[in-house]
Write a protein that holds these residues in place. Structure first.
Motif, PDB file in Angstrom:
ATOM      1  N   PHE A 152     -86.296  -9.861 -33.664  1.00 14.14           N
ATOM      2  CA  PHE A 152     -85.219  -9.935 -34.638  1.00 14.14           C
ATOM      3  C   PHE A 152     -85.695  -9.711 -36.066  1.00 14.14           C
ATOM      4  O   PHE A 152     -84.879  -9.690 -36.993  1.00 14.14           O
ATOM      5  CB  PHE A 152     -84.514 -11.290 -34.514  1.00 14.14           C
ATOM      6  CG  PHE A 152     -83.827 -11.486 -33.193  1.00 14.14           C
ATOM      7  CD1 PHE A 152     -82.734 -10.714 -32.844  1.00 14.14           C
ATOM      8  CD2 PHE A 152     -84.286 -12.428 -32.290  1.00 14.14           C
ATOM      9  CE1 PHE A 152     -82.096 -10.881 -31.620  1.00 14.14           C
ATOM     10  CE2 PHE A 152     -83.654 -12.612 -31.059  1.00 14.14           C
ATOM     11  CZ  PHE A 152     -82.559 -11.836 -30.731  1.00 14.14           C
ATOM     12  N   ALA A 153     -87.017  -9.558 -36.242  1.00 15.58           N
ATOM     13  CA  ALA A 153     -87.537  -9.224 -37.563  1.00 15.58           C
ATOM     14  C   ALA A 153     -87.302  -7.755 -37.891  1.00 15.58           C
ATOM     15  O   ALA A 153     -87.420  -7.345 -39.050  1.00 15.58           O
ATOM     16  CB  ALA A 153     -89.036  -9.542 -37.640  1.00 15.58           C
ATOM     17  N   ARG A 154     -86.990  -6.961 -36.879  1.00 16.16           N
ATOM     18  CA  ARG A 154     -86.750  -5.533 -37.098  1.00 16.16           C
ATOM     19  C   ARG A 154     -85.273  -5.307 -37.401  1.00 16.16           C
ATOM     20  O   ARG A 154     -84.403  -5.800 -36.696  1.00 16.16           O
ATOM     21  CB  ARG A 154     -87.159  -4.726 -35.863  1.00 16.16           C
ATOM     22  CG  ARG A 154     -88.650  -4.791 -35.562  1.00 16.16           C
ATOM     23  CD  ARG A 154     -88.999  -3.934 -34.363  1.00 16.16           C
ATOM     24  NE  ARG A 154     -90.401  -4.014 -34.044  1.00 16.16           N
ATOM     25  CZ  ARG A 154     -91.344  -3.241 -34.559  1.00 16.16           C
ATOM     26  NH1 ARG A 154     -90.998  -2.324 -35.456  1.00 16.16           N
ATOM     27  NH2 ARG A 154     -92.600  -3.370 -34.213  1.00 16.16           N
ATOM     28  N   PRO A 155     -84.984  -4.525 -38.443  1.00 15.99           N
ATOM     29  CA  PRO A 155     -83.587  -4.358 -38.861  1.00 15.99           C
ATOM     30  C   PRO A 155     -82.749  -3.508 -37.930  1.00 15.99           C
ATOM     31  O   PRO A 155     -81.539  -3.416 -38.093  1.00 15.99           O
ATOM     32  CB  PRO A 155     -83.731  -3.669 -40.236  1.00 15.99           C
ATOM     33  CG  PRO A 155     -85.035  -2.945 -40.164  1.00 15.99           C
ATOM     34  CD  PRO A 155     -85.925  -3.822 -39.319  1.00 15.99           C
ATOM     35  N   ASP A 156     -83.372  -2.867 -36.902  1.00 16.42           N
ATOM     36  CA  ASP A 156     -82.602  -1.971 -36.047  1.00 16.42           C
ATOM     37  C   ASP A 156     -82.041  -2.668 -34.809  1.00 16.42           C
ATOM     38  O   ASP A 156     -81.482  -2.030 -33.932  1.00 16.42           O
ATOM     39  CB  ASP A 156     -83.457  -0.784 -35.613  1.00 16.42           C
ATOM     40  CG  ASP A 156     -84.697  -1.214 -34.831  1.00 16.42           C
ATOM     41  OD1 ASP A 156     -84.995  -2.414 -34.829  1.00 16.42           O
ATOM     42  OD2 ASP A 156     -85.359  -0.338 -34.240  1.00 16.42           O
ATOM     43  N   VAL A 157     -82.210  -3.994 -34.728  1.00 13.59           N
ATOM     44  CA  VAL A 157     -81.663  -4.725 -33.588  1.00 13.59           C
ATOM     45  C   VAL A 157     -80.137  -4.712 -33.670  1.00 13.59           C
ATOM     46  O   VAL A 157     -79.551  -5.137 -34.655  1.00 13.59           O
ATOM     47  CB  VAL A 157     -82.181  -6.181 -33.566  1.00 13.59           C
ATOM     48  CG1 VAL A 157     -81.492  -6.961 -32.455  1.00 13.59           C
ATOM     49  CG2 VAL A 157     -83.686  -6.212 -33.375  1.00 13.59           C
ATOM     50  N   THR A 183     -82.801 -12.391 -42.730  1.00 15.47           N
ATOM     51  CA  THR A 183     -83.945 -11.635 -43.243  1.00 15.47           C
ATOM     52  C   THR A 183     -85.166 -11.974 -42.400  1.00 15.47           C
ATOM     53  O   THR A 183     -85.823 -12.994 -42.609  1.00 15.47           O
ATOM     54  CB  THR A 183     -84.212 -11.978 -44.721  1.00 15.47           C
ATOM     55  OG1 THR A 183     -83.022 -11.727 -45.480  1.00 15.47           O
ATOM     56  CG2 THR A 183     -85.356 -11.128 -45.266  1.00 15.47           C
ATOM     57  N   GLY A 184     -85.453 -11.142 -41.407  1.00 15.45           N
ATOM     58  CA  GLY A 184     -86.600 -11.364 -40.548  1.00 15.45           C
ATOM     59  C   GLY A 184     -86.312 -12.235 -39.342  1.00 15.45           C
ATOM     60  O   GLY A 184     -87.237 -12.635 -38.636  1.00 15.45           O
ATOM     61  N   LEU A 314     -79.673 -22.348 -35.584  1.00 10.14           N
ATOM     62  CA  LEU A 314     -80.965 -22.081 -34.954  1.00 10.14           C
ATOM     63  C   LEU A 314     -81.384 -20.655 -35.326  1.00 10.14           C
ATOM     64  O   LEU A 314     -80.694 -19.692 -34.993  1.00 10.14           O
ATOM     65  CB  LEU A 314     -80.856 -22.205 -33.428  1.00 10.14           C
ATOM     66  CG  LEU A 314     -82.152 -21.911 -32.641  1.00 10.14           C
ATOM     67  CD1 LEU A 314     -83.173 -23.027 -32.851  1.00 10.14           C
ATOM     68  CD2 LEU A 314     -81.856 -21.729 -31.154  1.00 10.14           C
ATOM     69  N   GLN A 315     -82.496 -20.534 -36.030  1.00  8.73           N
ATOM     70  CA  GLN A 315     -83.029 -19.223 -36.376  1.00  8.73           C
ATOM     71  C   GLN A 315     -83.983 -18.763 -35.273  1.00  8.73           C
ATOM     72  O   GLN A 315     -84.782 -19.554 -34.775  1.00  8.73           O
ATOM     73  CB  GLN A 315     -83.763 -19.281 -37.716  1.00  8.73           C
ATOM     74  CG  GLN A 315     -82.869 -19.654 -38.883  1.00  8.73           C
ATOM     75  CD  GLN A 315     -83.626 -19.775 -40.190  1.00  8.73           C
ATOM     76  OE1 GLN A 315     -84.754 -19.314 -40.319  1.00  8.73           O
ATOM     77  NE2 GLN A 315     -83.002 -20.408 -41.181  1.00  8.73           N
ATOM     78  N   ILE A 316     -83.886 -17.494 -34.907  1.00  8.93           N
ATOM     79  CA  ILE A 316     -84.720 -16.941 -33.830  1.00  8.93           C
ATOM     80  C   ILE A 316     -85.440 -15.718 -34.364  1.00  8.93           C
ATOM     81  O   ILE A 316     -84.802 -14.744 -34.766  1.00  8.93           O
ATOM     82  CB  ILE A 316     -83.886 -16.542 -32.594  1.00  8.93           C
ATOM     83  CG1 ILE A 316     -82.890 -17.633 -32.225  1.00  8.93           C
ATOM     84  CG2 ILE A 316     -84.785 -16.229 -31.414  1.00  8.93           C
ATOM     85  CD1 ILE A 316     -81.461 -17.173 -32.228  1.00  8.93           C
ATOM     86  N   GLU A 317     -86.761 -15.779 -34.339  1.00  8.27           N
ATOM     87  CA  GLU A 317     -87.560 -14.643 -34.802  1.00  8.27           C
ATOM     88  C   GLU A 317     -87.823 -13.655 -33.679  1.00  8.27           C
ATOM     89  O   GLU A 317     -87.773 -12.439 -33.877  1.00  8.27           O
ATOM     90  CB  GLU A 317     -88.883 -15.144 -35.372  1.00  8.27           C
ATOM     91  CG  GLU A 317     -89.757 -14.066 -35.988  1.00  8.27           C
ATOM     92  CD  GLU A 317     -91.032 -14.650 -36.571  1.00  8.27           C
ATOM     93  OE1 GLU A 317     -92.038 -14.730 -35.820  1.00  8.27           O
ATOM     94  OE2 GLU A 317     -91.015 -15.049 -37.743  1.00  8.27           O
TER      95      GLU A 317
END
Length: 386
Positions: A152-157, A183-184, A314-317
């Motif tokens: 999810f750090a990649r903006p193309d998800v 952001t990230g 909940l943030q998921i990286e």
């Protein structure tokens, strides 16, 4: 009693194809059966590095890899020659066998499980190129892998095309959640209410098509930052909407990034918050979907001791498969037979390899043999197709 939102209910079941009439129409139009299981299991999503992808056999190899569920990194000497339209799961990088510095090699090889080399049909693989190839393969191919499933750090998800909310609105509740990109990281957040006998919010993937094959891995790894509550992660191995899910509960520390390791052996088979004692062991070759949930219940009517109704976040990286033990392999499709001294060099390199003799094979058959060989350890050290 809070008012139930029928439009949200319809949006949910429509997004996931859970309305029988809608699902039947969709299957009739597309010709896709609801049962997505296959005898060979699902895709692996592992990265295969391909040299010579611009040639006839190389292009067929890329097509076959994508069809088999691999991600492809195609190394070319000149990026200006790459196709205008690049398929999903294909990445082109500039890299030649004959001339490449070590730091560039390391970047190109990052995350690669195996390599397939498709040399120019009009020329043989030079000794210098093969030496570079053996060095790169021996140094950088991964024997223990962590397969990143969602970064999810990649903006193309594309979250909207993959993840959707499944809240207690499906049973008359009024909880509401969503997942969005930050952001990230991605953020699973919303408001959980216990009104109308509800009390859960979740986000779930649409069914993977084809399904995922994670049989070579030991578990799932989540990189998350929570709010102090206890969440659940589910894996489903059936394409049906309301079937058994294999669940794992994990606690979060408020405001702290955490790595959550979920061994497949610790997953609990659950159906509608009740354990299923006679459920079959999880089939890791047929993983259909993932789900993240916040619920007031644990299992079998026990309460979640860290649950608090109201707002949550909940943030998921990332979501990864972890602990893979996969034999990496170098596969050479040889249009003009390799000299004996170069084959001997391969044999003494302490490197898993296969050579596909392509001079007497149809190009499509050569590509199929090459791709199949990276999934079959028994082909290591073999000369195929002759």
């Amino acid at each position: 009693m809070a008012k139930w939102d029928v439009s949200r209910f319809l949006n949910t079941v429509s997004y996931f194809g859970a309305i029988p009439v809608f699902s039947d129409i969709q299957r009739w139009l597309t010709g896709v059966s609801e049962d997505r299981s296959t005898t060979d299991g699902g895709r692996t999503l592992e990265i295969i590095l391909v040299f010579g992808s611009m040639g006839e056999i190389g292009a067929l190899v890329v097509q076959q890899l994508l069809k088999s569920g691999y991600r492809v990194r195609a190394a070319v000497s000149d990026l200006s020659l790459t196709p205008f339209s690049v398929p999903a799961n294909v990445e082109y990088v500039q890299r030649s066998l004959e001339n490449c510095d070590e730091s560039h090699t390391e970047r190109v090889m990052e995350g690669v499980r195996s390599m397939i080399v498709c040399p120019d049909p009009q020329s043989s693989l030079s000794a210098a190129a093969l030496a570079n190839l053996i060095t790169a393969a021996s140094t950088y191919l991964h024997t223990t892998t962590k397969l990143q499933l969602f970064d999810f750090a990649r903006p193309d998800v594309n979250l909207q095309a993959t993840w959707g909310a499944v809240d207690d609105v499906v049973m008359g509740g009024v909880s509401e959640s969503a997942i969005r990109l930050g952001t990230g990281y991605a953020v699973f957040s919303g408001n959980v209410s216990i009104d109308n006998s509800g009390g859960f919010a979740s986000v779930r993937t649409r069914n993977f098509d084809p399904s995922l094959n994670l049989s070579n891995y030991r578990g799932i790894e989540l990189r998350v930052k929570g709010d102090g509550q206890r969440y659940k992660f589910f894996i489903r191995t059936e394409a049906r909407w309301d079937g058994v899910g294999y669940a794992y509960s994990f606690d979060t520390n408020a405001g702290e990034w955490m790595t959550i390791s979920i061994p497949f052996g610790d997953l609990v088979p659950i159906f509608r918050a009740k354990t299923v004692s006679d459920a079959a062991p999880i089939d890791l070759t047929q993983i259909c979907s993932f789900q993240l949930m916040l619920s007031k219940f644990e299992y079998d009517q026990a309460l979640n001791p860290r649950f608090s109704p109201g707002l949550f976040s909940l943030q998921i990286e990332s979501i990864s498969a972890d602990g893979g033990q996969i034999t990496p392999q170098l596969v050479i499709i040889d249009s003009i037979s390799l000299p004996a001294d170069l084959v001997a060099k391969l044999q003494t390199a302490n490197l898993a390899y296969s050579i596909v003799r392509a001079e007497n094979l149809d190009p499509q058959m050569a590509a199929m043999i090459a791709v199949k060989s990276i999934a079959q350890p028994e082909t290591v050290g073999q000369i195929l197709g002759h």
